[in-house]
Design an enzyme around this catalytic site. Structure first.
Site, PDB file in Angstrom:
ATOM      1  N   GLY A 161       0.800  -1.208   0.000  1.00  0.00           N
ATOM      2  CA  GLY A 161       0.000   0.000   0.000  1.00  0.00           C
ATOM      3  C   GLY A 161       0.837   1.262   0.000  1.00  0.00           C
TER       4      GLY A 161
ATOM      5  N   SER B 104       5.452 -12.359  -4.488  1.00  0.00           N
ATOM      6  CA  SER B 104       4.389 -12.248  -5.484  1.00  0.00           C
ATOM      7  C   SER B 104       4.719 -11.156  -6.487  1.00  0.00           C
ATOM      8  CB  SER B 104       3.058 -11.920  -4.810  1.00  0.00           C
ATOM      9  OG  SER B 104       2.664 -12.925  -3.910  1.00  0.00           O
ATOM     10  N   ARG B 105       4.046 -11.221  -7.598  1.00  0.00           N
ATOM     11  CA  ARG B 105       4.034 -10.083  -8.497  1.00  0.00           C
ATOM     12  C   ARG B 105       2.987  -9.097  -7.995  1.00  0.00           C
ATOM     13  NH1 ARG B 105       7.251 -11.279 -12.700  1.00  0.00           N
ATOM     14  NH2 ARG B 105       7.542 -13.461 -13.289  1.00  0.00           N
TER      15      ARG B 105
ATOM     16  N   THR C 265      -2.269  -4.982  -6.660  1.00  0.00           N
ATOM     17  CA  THR C 265      -2.900  -3.686  -6.917  1.00  0.00           C
ATOM     18  C   THR C 265      -1.870  -2.562  -6.964  1.00  0.00           C
ATOM     19  OG1 THR C 265      -3.297  -3.386  -4.546  1.00  0.00           O
ATOM     20  CG2 THR C 265      -5.043  -4.419  -5.830  1.00  0.00           C
ATOM     21  N   SER C 266      -0.590  -2.892  -6.932  1.00  0.00           N
ATOM     22  CA  SER C 266       0.476  -1.881  -6.880  1.00  0.00           C
ATOM     23  C   SER C 266       1.222  -1.806  -8.214  1.00  0.00           C
ATOM     24  CB  SER C 266       1.457  -2.229  -5.753  1.00  0.00           C
ATOM     25  OG  SER C 266       2.199  -3.383  -6.094  1.00  0.00           O
TER      26      SER C 266
ATOM     27  N   THR D 119       7.800  -7.357  -5.400  1.00  0.00           N
ATOM     28  CA  THR D 119       9.225  -7.670  -5.287  1.00  0.00           C
ATOM     29  C   THR D 119       9.696  -8.522  -6.458  1.00  0.00           C
ATOM     30  OG1 THR D 119       9.238  -7.487  -2.876  1.00  0.00           O
ATOM     31  CG2 THR D 119      10.971  -8.820  -3.862  1.00  0.00           C
TER      32      THR D 119
ATOM     33  N   ASP E 136      -8.203  -6.157  -2.276  1.00  0.00           N
ATOM     34  CA  ASP E 136      -7.254  -6.938  -1.479  1.00  0.00           C
ATOM     35  C   ASP E 136      -7.785  -6.958  -0.050  1.00  0.00           C
ATOM     36  OD1 ASP E 136      -5.091  -8.444  -0.823  1.00  0.00           O
ATOM     37  OD2 ASP E 136      -3.615  -6.840  -0.982  1.00  0.00           O
TER      38      ASP E 136
ATOM     39  N   SER F 123      -3.373 -15.216   1.920  1.00  0.00           N
ATOM     40  CA  SER F 123      -2.406 -15.149   0.823  1.00  0.00           C
ATOM     41  C   SER F 123      -0.982 -15.123   1.353  1.00  0.00           C
ATOM     42  CB  SER F 123      -2.686 -13.911  -0.031  1.00  0.00           C
ATOM     43  OG  SER F 123      -1.690 -13.726  -1.006  1.00  0.00           O
TER      44      SER F 123
ATOM     45  N   LYS G 196      -2.469   0.911   2.609  1.00  0.00           N
ATOM     46  CA  LYS G 196      -3.440  -0.188   2.606  1.00  0.00           C
ATOM     47  C   LYS G 196      -4.125  -0.299   3.956  1.00  0.00           C
ATOM     48  CE  LYS G 196      -2.385  -3.688   0.125  1.00  0.00           C
ATOM     49  NZ  LYS G 196      -1.751  -4.908  -0.424  1.00  0.00           N
TER      50      LYS G 196
END
Length: 507
Positions: free
Chosen positions: A181, A207-208, A211-212, A216, A269, A277, A301
């Site tokens: 976030g 993760s890819r 919502t951003s 990483t 999310d 998750s 977030k």
């Protein structure tokens, strides 16, 4: 179905070259004999069988001659899953009723999910029986903090059980995560490098972006290979005590990968899904000790302290149920961290910190040292209150930077990030002080410029809260792959001039 019926329903598969966002999709002509005899309609769920291979797909009806009457068109996702050889024919049948959807409908009406119901849902999701419409209904039913602690625990366990769980053969496996976030804030590569340089084992799967503008894995992919097999991942960790890879490539929590794809499209999310998750990936990766950074701010977030405390409680309790020690820290989420927003731009920030460059973002460096220090204490490498000092020594001595390059080389080689070719600087409208930066609008702007799909796209901030700035001086620089994409993003900025607020100083 009799052999005669099967013969009548065989169709020629045709590759349509259509990207359906990973959802298998089939296409039939409305006047196709199979379409008429089976009573297929648009959005029907059909099972496509070719030899011993099958896939469940969503059907679309075609009213033109782009397909022959004896053809079934397939999206790229369907074609790849069926792995079709020349000359093979397909059989289409109605998919069996999806009994687990009754649990989803029950949840939509406010009822509590049972452990058995959650297991049935996740089993069907992983088997590919849910189309995007059903997945969207599931995510909506669980959004808005509608899952209680037991439901989140059952969901997390079901997601872990549906994939692989790695055993590293070591007593203590470290991990860290940031709930996000916050644009920038790419501490993970720095923290992992410090932890590994100090002797901790930290196989980091990431993760890819959901919502951003960057996750990483997206950032790391601008510098090295992140799609590794489990065996390759093991070899990297055995050599360097750490890795920085995309979790989706090793199927640690396949249900999560499917849900994230639709979450990204819906731009949601939710709390329960977020906990499941994060912790399903950590448990599946074999983690025993996990540190979670919760940024708190009005446009982060997590908006307030009370919500952060509640989330921290859920993370600790669900982690405990999975046999992990989870520690949380709450950090400042009022503004972006670092200067880059977007995969390559954030990678340049990371490298500047790891290389101890004079212009490295100080806020990113200090945030990474705080998190790394907590992780070193959690892992027993440093006594309470001494972790940050040890982390700083590992960074300033160059050991962390050397470890990062070694990890990249072990994963397939290191390369310098490359920025997008088109750019435009945005100037301050007046003299004054920067009093507000809207994290969500900054992230949205970077995404409209093309991030993370275009790795070099995004923006580079020139200011932070409290900075004095003169009229005409740059607030930020926007990067895109083409002038058209750049113009599209600039239109959004012009419609949201309050993205970065500059107020005149009172006399």
């Amino acid at each position: 179905m009799s052999p005669e019926d099967i013969a009548r329903t065989r169709l020629r598969p045709r590759r349509m070259g259509i990207d359906s966002h990973s959802e298998p999709v089939a296409f039939l002509r409305a006047d196709c004999h199979v379409c008429r005899s089976e009573g297929f309609e648009a959005q029907s769920r059909v099972t496509i069988t070719i030899g011993d291979k099958s896939v469940v797909a969503t059907l679309n009806i075609v009213y033109s001659d782009i397909l022959g009457k004896g053809d079934v068109g397939l999206s790229e996702a369907a074609w790849k899953r069926l792995d079709i050889d020349d000359g093979e024919l397909a059989v289409l049948t109605h998919s069996p009723s999806l009994d687990s959807m009754s649990h989803v409908r029950s949840k939509l009406y406010g009822h509590r999910l049972s452990r058995e119901g959650m297991n049935e849902i996740v089993t069907d999701v992983v088997a590919g029986r849910y189309g995007d419409i059903q997945l969207a209904a599931l995510l909506t039913a669980c959004a808005g903090n509608r899952l209680d602690l037991s439901e989140i625990t059952w969901l997390t366990k079901a997601m872990v059980d549906a994939g692989h769980r790695i055993d590293w053969g070591r007593d203590k496996i470290m991990d860290k995560h940031c709930l996000g976030g916050l644009p920038g804030n790419r501490t993970t590569p720095i923290v992992v490098s410090i932890a590994a340089a100090c002797g901790l084992t930290i196989p980091k799967t990431s993760s890819r972006a959901i919502t951003s503008p960057a996750g990483t894995a997206d950032t790391m992919e601008t510098m090295t290979r992140v799609t590794l097999t489990l065996d390759e991942m093991r070899r990297v960790v055995e050599k360097e005590n750490a890795c920085l890879v995309w979790g989706g490539s090793v199927s640690l929590s396949p249900a999560d990968d499917i849900l994230i794809r639709v979450e990204r499209a819906l731009d949601i999310d939710s709390e329960g899904q977020m906990v499941a998750s994060v912790l399903s990936k950590k448990a599946a990766a074999g983690s025993t000790h996990v540190l979670i950074d919760i940024p708190v701010g009005p446009t982060a977030k997590v908006r307030g302290r009370q919500a952060a405390d509640h989330l921290a409680h859920l993370l600790r309790k669900v982690g405990e149920a999975l046999g992990m020690e989870v520690r949380t820290i709450q950090t400042d989420g009022t503004q972006p961290i670092g200067v880059g927003v977007g995969p390559a731009l954030e990678a340049l920030d990371v490298l500047a910190v790891l290389r101890n460059q004079s212009g490295a973002p100080a806020d990113l460096r200090e945030r990474a040292l705080l998190v790394a220090g907590e992780l070193l204490e959690l892992g027993g490498i440093a006594p309470h209150g001494k972790g940050s000092r040890l982390a700083r020594e590992a960074l300033l001595s160059g050991r962390a930077g050397e470890k990062f390059i070694a990890i990249c080389e072990a994963q397939g080689g290191f390369r310098e990030p490359v920025l997008a070719s088109s750019s435009r600087a945005i100037a301050a409208p007046r003299n004054g002080i920067v009093t507000h930066i809207n994290n969500r609008l900054v992230s949205r702007l970077a995404k409209l410029a093309g991030a993370p799909g275009a790795p070099g796209a995004g923006l580079r901030l020139a200011v932070h809260l409290g900075d004095r700035i003169e009229r005409g001086a740059p607030l930020f620089e926007l990067f895109a792959d083409s002038p058209g994409e750049l113009a599209y993003a600039l239109e959004f900025h012009e419609a949201h001039p309050d993205m970065i607020t500059v107020e005149e100083e009172s006399v």
